[in-house]
Motif scaffolding. Structure first.
Motif, PDB file in Angstrom:
ATOM      1  N   SER A 171       0.819  -1.210   0.000  1.00 30.65           N
ATOM      2  CA  SER A 171       0.000   0.000   0.000  1.00 30.65           C
ATOM      3  C   SER A 171       0.850   1.257   0.000  1.00 30.65           C
ATOM      4  O   SER A 171       0.364   2.347  -0.322  1.00 30.65           O
ATOM      5  N   LEU A 172       2.133   1.124   0.363  1.00 27.81           N
ATOM      6  CA  LEU A 172       3.016   2.277   0.460  1.00 27.81           C
ATOM      7  C   LEU A 172       4.444   1.817   0.236  1.00 27.81           C
ATOM      8  O   LEU A 172       4.933   0.929   0.924  1.00 27.81           O
ATOM      9  N   GLU A 173       5.113   2.408  -0.744  1.00 25.62           N
ATOM     10  CA  GLU A 173       6.516   2.089  -1.022  1.00 25.62           C
ATOM     11  C   GLU A 173       7.221   3.355  -1.487  1.00 25.62           C
ATOM     12  O   GLU A 173       6.599   4.211  -2.125  1.00 25.62           O
ATOM     13  N   SER A 174       8.492   3.454  -1.180  1.00 27.92           N
ATOM     14  CA  SER A 174       9.276   4.589  -1.674  1.00 27.92           C
ATOM     15  C   SER A 174      10.279   4.087  -2.703  1.00 27.92           C
ATOM     16  O   SER A 174      10.009   4.092  -3.889  1.00 27.92           O
ATOM     17  N   ARG A 175      11.418   3.603  -2.241  1.00 21.16           N
ATOM     18  CA  ARG A 175      12.423   3.072  -3.169  1.00 21.16           C
ATOM     19  C   ARG A 175      12.578   1.585  -2.878  1.00 21.16           C
ATOM     20  O   ARG A 175      13.521   1.152  -2.216  1.00 21.16           O
ATOM     21  N   SER A 176      11.646   0.808  -3.375  1.00 24.40           N
ATOM     22  CA  SER A 176      11.576  -0.612  -3.047  1.00 24.40           C
ATOM     23  C   SER A 176      12.829  -1.370  -3.486  1.00 24.40           C
ATOM     24  O   SER A 176      13.231  -1.320  -4.653  1.00 24.40           O
ATOM     25  N   VAL A 177      13.425  -2.091  -2.539  1.00 28.40           N
ATOM     26  CA  VAL A 177      14.586  -2.924  -2.869  1.00 28.40           C
ATOM     27  C   VAL A 177      14.173  -4.056  -3.799  1.00 28.40           C
ATOM     28  O   VAL A 177      14.879  -4.378  -4.758  1.00 28.40           O
ATOM     29  N   LEU A 178      13.013  -4.673  -3.535  1.00 24.05           N
ATOM     30  CA  LEU A 178      12.568  -5.765  -4.391  1.00 24.05           C
ATOM     31  C   LEU A 178      12.383  -5.296  -5.827  1.00 24.05           C
ATOM     32  O   LEU A 178      12.789  -5.985  -6.775  1.00 24.05           O
ATOM     33  N   ALA A 179      11.779  -4.129  -6.024  1.00 25.51           N
ATOM     34  CA  ALA A 179      11.587  -3.622  -7.378  1.00 25.51           C
ATOM     35  C   ALA A 179      12.923  -3.440  -8.081  1.00 25.51           C
ATOM     36  O   ALA A 179      13.082  -3.804  -9.258  1.00 25.51           O
ATOM     37  N   GLN A 180      13.893  -2.899  -7.371  1.00 21.10           N
ATOM     38  CA  GLN A 180      15.204  -2.693  -7.980  1.00 21.10           C
ATOM     39  C   GLN A 180      15.873  -4.018  -8.307  1.00 21.10           C
ATOM     40  O   GLN A 180      16.465  -4.189  -9.384  1.00 21.10           O
ATOM     41  N   GLU A 181      15.808  -4.956  -7.386  1.00 25.02           N
ATOM     42  CA  GLU A 181      16.450  -6.239  -7.626  1.00 25.02           C
ATOM     43  C   GLU A 181      15.789  -6.978  -8.786  1.00 25.02           C
ATOM     44  O   GLU A 181      16.468  -7.623  -9.591  1.00 25.02           O
ATOM     45  N   ALA A 182      14.461  -6.892  -8.872  1.00 22.48           N
ATOM     46  CA  ALA A 182      13.764  -7.573  -9.956  1.00 22.48           C
ATOM     47  C   ALA A 182      14.184  -7.018 -11.316  1.00 22.48           C
ATOM     48  O   ALA A 182      14.461  -7.773 -12.257  1.00 22.48           O
ATOM     49  N   LEU A 183      14.249  -5.699 -11.434  1.00 19.75           N
ATOM     50  CA  LEU A 183      14.636  -5.107 -12.713  1.00 19.75           C
ATOM     51  C   LEU A 183      16.086  -5.433 -13.052  1.00 19.75           C
ATOM     52  O   LEU A 183      16.411  -5.740 -14.200  1.00 19.75           O
TER      53      LEU A 183
END
Length: 381
Positions: free
Chosen positions: A284-296
């Motif tokens: 519901s709330l994210e800023s600089r998600s580590v998971l998003a960065q790792e996935a990309l």
């Protein structure tokens, strides 16, 4: 990280900084470890004030910093310990609300500049939420500079009365350390073994990573998983993380016979992503998600909620869905699994998007420029 000479001019003592951590957030702890290593390489003296558990996990002393144990609580003993540790600092840099508020108390009556980095928003409801908002405003108005990991955090800091709020360059640190993503070239070697261990041989594997608490949106994820039961083969959703909602989520998984596994906290996120067909971020709330960065970085197609700093972080390199909409989440996942071309486009866009993110060197350089603005020439040691 490329070492450079000391930042101190000839005849002056090195800059003395104190980094303050609450110790509960993995992203900010990894950031401080990376920052400490880069600052020490540039001749800065770094003391990290954090719980001893954070030192064990992130090895600040191994990066050349001094570690001082300061418990996470804001009781007088913790504040006094922090005040002592900051006594000879030229500048104090606190990360997250709890650490920043303790730093404000510890520096009361002193002229030592305070830099604050917001890595994410505090999450609470009711009276506690109101209290945290009061603390946030006090910290923001006291700090000389507020650095936000995403533009929404910078905007909020300005609304709260920050004298100087800026977008922080925050790199994804330690990509070669345990628990972080492997080199994409290793995917073919890691994938079959990990998929077999997770029970995903011959079926799509969807990976979510994060603590099992309310803001992660796992209730929505389970709602969406009901739709995936009709697919052939049925995708397996694996959630890596631990938290207070585990009993509730596990009961739903069993009662509704959902194709979801809770595997607890893991230190092999890189291997999980290497094995995945899709990564899911349902918060519901994210800023600089580590998971998003790792996935990309790992070239894994990402489905994420359109919240906070996520749209700015991922650009067009992820499939974004509204938060709290299980039908949108389920439909997007189904379409991605049926469309290899879309997945391939997301992988390529992910590589390009990740190339725009700051490096660890750039992160250290920005922080050091802020320090230089706030500190005066220092006398001889």
């Amino acid at each position: 990280m490329t070492p450079v000479s000391s930042t101190a001019p000839h005849g002056q003592s090195p800059l003395r900084t104190v980094q303050v951590l609450g110790g509960a957030n993995a992203g900010s702890s990894a950031h401080v470890r990376s920052l400490a290593e880069g600052l020490v390489a540039r001749g800065v003296r770094v003391t990290v004030c954090a719980p001893v558990e954070a030192e064990r996990a992130y090895g600040f002393t191994g990066a050349g910093a001094e570690h001082v144990h300061v418990p996470r609580s804001s009781d007088p003993v913790s504040v006094a310990a922090l005040r002592t540790a900051c006594a000879h600092a030229d500048l104090v840099h606190a990360h997250g609300l709890h650490a920043s508020f303790r730093a404000v108390l510890a520096l009361s009556g002193r002229a030592t500049p305070l830099v604050v980095t917001w890595h994410g928003r505090t999450r609470a409801k009711g009276p506690r939420a109101r209290l945290l908002r009061v603390l946030e405003r006090r910290v923001v108005r006291t700090a000389a500079v507020v650095l936000g990991a995403s533009s929404d955090l910078v905007d909020q800091a300005r609304r709260d009365g920050a004298r100087d709020a800026r977008l922080a360059a925050v790199a994804l640190p330690g990509r070669r350390r345990p628990g972080h993503l492997a080199d994409p070239d290793d995917h073919d070697l890691l994938r079959p073994k990990t998929r077999a261990e997770l029970g995903a041989t011959g079926r799509p594997l969807l990976i979510a990573v994060g603590s099992l608490d309310r803001q992660r949106g796992y209730d929505v994820l389970l709602d969406a998983a009901r739709a995936w039961r009709d697919l052939d083969p049925v995708p397996l959703v694996v959630v890596a993380g631990e938290g207070p909602l585990r009993p509730v989520l596990q009961r739903r998984i069993e009662d509704e016979e959902l194709p979801v596994r809770l595997i607890g906290r893991r230190d092999d996120v890189s291997e999980l992503l290497a094995a995945a067909d899709l990564a899911l971020l349902t918060s519901s709330l994210e800023s600089r998600s580590v998971l998003a960065q790792e996935a990309l970085h790992a070239r894994v197609p990402l489905v994420a909620t359109r919240v906070g700093g996520i749209p700015d972080l991922v650009g067009d390199a992820a499939a974004l869905v509204p938060y709290g909409d299980p039908d949108a989440l389920a439909g997007t996942v189904v379409r991605l699994l049926a469309d290899p071309g879309w997945c391939a486009r997301l992988r390529e866009r992910g590589v390009r998007q990740a190339a725009t993110w700051p490096t660890e060197d750039e992160t250290v350089a920005q922080v050091l420029s802020v320090y230089d603005e706030l500190t005066q020439p220092r006398p001889l040691a």
